[in-house]
Design a protein around this motif. Structure first.
Motif, short mmCIF file in Angstrom:
data_model
loop_
_atom_site.label_atom_id
_atom_site.label_comp_id
_atom_site.label_asym_id
_atom_site.label_seq_id
_atom_site.Cartn_x
_atom_site.Cartn_y
_atom_site.Cartn_z
N LEU A 175 0.87 -1.13 -0.17
CA LEU A 175 0.19 0.03 0.07
C LEU A 175 0.77 1.08 -0.13
O LEU A 175 0.85 2.13 -0.78
N ALA A 176 1.93 1.32 0.72
CA ALA A 176 2.80 2.30 0.83
C ALA A 176 3.64 2.56 -0.62
O ALA A 176 3.66 3.62 -0.96
N GLN A 177 3.95 1.46 -1.19
CA GLN A 177 4.32 1.46 -2.53
C GLN A 177 3.51 2.42 -3.64
O GLN A 177 4.13 3.07 -4.26
N TYR A 178 2.25 2.00 -3.36
CA TYR A 178 1.33 2.63 -4.48
C TYR A 178 0.58 3.98 -3.73
O TYR A 178 -0.20 4.63 -4.33
N SER A 179 1.19 4.54 -2.63
CA SER A 179 0.70 5.53 -2.18
C SER A 179 -0.83 5.66 -1.44
O SER A 179 -1.49 6.70 -1.99
N VAL A 180 -1.32 4.48 -0.97
CA VAL A 180 -2.81 4.17 -0.79
C VAL A 180 -2.78 4.31 0.78
O VAL A 180 -2.05 3.78 1.66
N ASP A 181 -4.01 5.10 1.13
CA ASP A 181 -4.38 5.14 2.53
C ASP A 181 -5.08 3.79 2.83
O ASP A 181 -6.02 3.28 2.45
N PRO A 182 -4.42 3.18 4.11
CA PRO A 182 -4.92 1.76 4.35
C PRO A 182 -6.23 1.79 4.95
O PRO A 182 -6.90 0.86 4.73
N SER A 183 -6.89 2.76 5.35
CA SER A 183 -8.18 3.03 5.76
C SER A 183 -9.14 3.33 4.87
O SER A 183 -10.49 3.63 4.99
N ARG A 184 -8.85 3.49 3.39
CA ARG A 184 -9.67 3.83 2.37
C ARG A 184 -9.61 2.66 1.16
O ARG A 184 -9.32 3.20 0.06
N VAL A 185 -9.72 1.78 1.50
CA VAL A 185 -9.61 0.50 0.26
C VAL A 185 -10.83 -0.19 0.19
O VAL A 185 -11.43 -0.58 1.22
N ALA A 186 -11.59 0.01 -0.97
CA ALA A 186 -12.71 -0.71 -1.48
C ALA A 186 -12.52 -2.07 -2.04
O ALA A 186 -11.44 -2.13 -2.86
N ILE A 187 -13.29 -2.84 -2.23
CA ILE A 187 -13.39 -4.00 -3.24
C ILE A 187 -14.61 -4.17 -3.84
O ILE A 187 -15.72 -3.89 -3.38
N SER A 188 -14.63 -4.31 -5.07
CA SER A 188 -15.77 -4.48 -5.91
C SER A 188 -15.85 -5.40 -7.10
O SER A 188 -14.54 -5.94 -7.24
N LYS A 215 -12.63 -1.21 3.50
CA LYS A 215 -13.52 -0.32 4.46
C LYS A 215 -15.01 -0.33 3.55
O LYS A 215 -15.94 -0.33 4.50
N LEU A 216 -14.76 -0.74 2.29
CA LEU A 216 -16.07 -0.75 1.65
C LEU A 216 -16.11 -1.94 0.65
O LEU A 216 -15.32 -2.28 0.15
N GLN A 217 -17.53 -2.53 0.40
CA GLN A 217 -17.65 -3.45 -0.51
C GLN A 217 -18.96 -3.06 -1.40
O GLN A 217 -19.91 -2.72 -1.04
N ALA A 218 -18.65 -3.08 -2.91
CA ALA A 218 -19.58 -2.46 -3.69
C ALA A 218 -19.78 -3.71 -4.79
O ALA A 218 -18.86 -3.79 -5.56
N LEU A 219 -20.75 -4.21 -4.78
CA LEU A 219 -21.14 -5.50 -5.53
C LEU A 219 -22.14 -4.88 -6.69
O LEU A 219 -23.03 -4.48 -6.22
N ILE A 220 -21.69 -5.26 -7.95
CA ILE A 220 -22.67 -4.80 -9.21
C ILE A 220 -23.25 -6.05 -9.62
O ILE A 220 -22.60 -6.89 -10.14
N TYR A 221 -24.69 -6.22 -9.58
CA TYR A 221 -25.34 -7.46 -9.82
C TYR A 221 -24.68 -8.74 -9.70
O TYR A 221 -24.42 -9.56 -10.59
N PRO A 222 -24.14 -8.87 -8.41
CA PRO A 222 -23.44 -9.96 -8.31
C PRO A 222 -24.19 -11.46 -8.19
O PRO A 222 -25.43 -11.56 -7.90
N VAL A 223 -23.49 -12.37 -8.41
CA VAL A 223 -24.11 -13.94 -8.49
C VAL A 223 -23.69 -14.38 -7.19
O VAL A 223 -22.59 -14.54 -6.79
N LEU A 224 -24.72 -14.44 -6.18
CA LEU A 224 -24.42 -14.96 -4.72
C LEU A 224 -24.88 -16.01 -4.35
O LEU A 224 -24.68 -16.62 -3.21
N GLN A 225 -25.65 -16.86 -5.20
CA GLN A 225 -25.98 -18.04 -4.46
C GLN A 225 -26.42 -19.25 -5.90
O GLN A 225 -26.86 -18.73 -6.97
N ALA A 226 -26.25 -20.52 -5.50
CA ALA A 226 -26.52 -21.47 -6.41
C ALA A 226 -27.26 -22.60 -5.94
O ALA A 226 -27.43 -23.86 -6.19
#
Length: 260
Positions: A175-188, A215-226
């Motif tokens: 994260l430091a290598q890419y100058s990213v704030d550790p408290s502001r990482v999202a996954i999508s 910190k944040l999860q943003a799912l776009i029309y996710p496939v969540l169950q089978a």
């Protein structure tokens, strides 16, 4: 001459029957959607024929055609630095906006593309453009995960690839290598990528050795169950163009490496 007209009329009727699908009245430009769906169905059926003849796996052929068509599109990367890297053995594409003078650390998004765990790529113009726009509009470092696809690997390897790449990126030194704030990482992620993003988040929340979590999860029309393919959504979209229910079920079957 009359026989020719009869033949043309029959061919036109068959083409109309193949293309036409009843659509909800709320769909804008329905004929464009019908033509797109007919094209996609024709390509899929050709791929299945090749698979049936044992010339190649239908998903390999389909992905090849997608990649070939995608090469015809130009991809702009102005103002965003795009680099390919390897995070714990997993290929990723990193999108970095230019640094600002008054800025120290940036926010970040780990993005996992869709495609039924079998199609597309972080390098295709669709996802390359999407991640570039996200990086530019959010002023964020975007990491697009290039997980391995079906039929090269099946469940749970796609999940393991996404998890390894995400955990590597969340390491403080990276994260430091890419100058990213550790408290502001999202996954999508979208579709199958939304499935992987949700699973990665669940695993990270239970991993005691992970010190930095999204910190944040943003799912776009996710496939969540089978477990149930008769939910209201599946019933309403049973014959919806491009992704009808039976196609989604087949993606699940291929993902689990099972027989239809």
């Amino acid at each position: 001459m009359r026989a020719a007209w009869v033949l043309l009329t029959a061919l036109a009727a068959l083409a109309a029957y193949y293309v036409y699908l009843p659509l909800p009245s709320t769909v804008s430009e329905p004929w464009k959607l019908m033509l797109l769906d007919a094209t996609f169905r024709a390509v899929q059926q050709t791929c299945h024929l090749i698979h049936y003849l044992r010339l190649s796996h239908h998903l390999i052929v389909l992905n090849y055609l997608i990649g070939t068509f995608d090469k015809l599109k130009s991809v702009s990367s102005e103002h965003i630095n795009i680099t390919d890297a390897v995070f714990d053995g997993v290929e990723v594409r990193v999108f970095e906006p230019p640094a600002k003078q008054d800025e120290t650390l940036k926010r970040s998004v780990v993005y996992i593309h869709g495609g039924g765990w079998a199609l597309a790529s972080a390098r295709t113009s669709l996802y390359n453009n999407l991640c570039r726009i996200m990086a530019e509009s959010l002023n964020a470092v975007v990491v697009s995960v290039e997980y391995r696809l079906v039929p090269e690997v099946c469940f749970p390897e796609q999940f393991h690839d996404a998890l390894r790449a995400t955990k590597h990126f969340l390491h403080p030194d990276v994260l430091a290598q890419y100058s990213v704030d550790p408290s502001r990482v999202a996954i999508s992620g979208d579709s199958a990528g939304g499935n992987l993003a949700a699973a990665v988040c669940q695993q990270l929340s239970k991993d005691e050795h992970v010190t930095i979590r999204p910190k944040l999860q943003a799912l776009i029309y996710p496939v969540l169950q089978a477990f149930d393919f008769n939910t209201p959504s599946y019933q309403q979209n049973t014959n919806m163009p491009v992704l009808p229910r039976y196609v989604m079920i087949n993606y699940w079957i291929d993902y689990f490496n099972e027989d239809v």
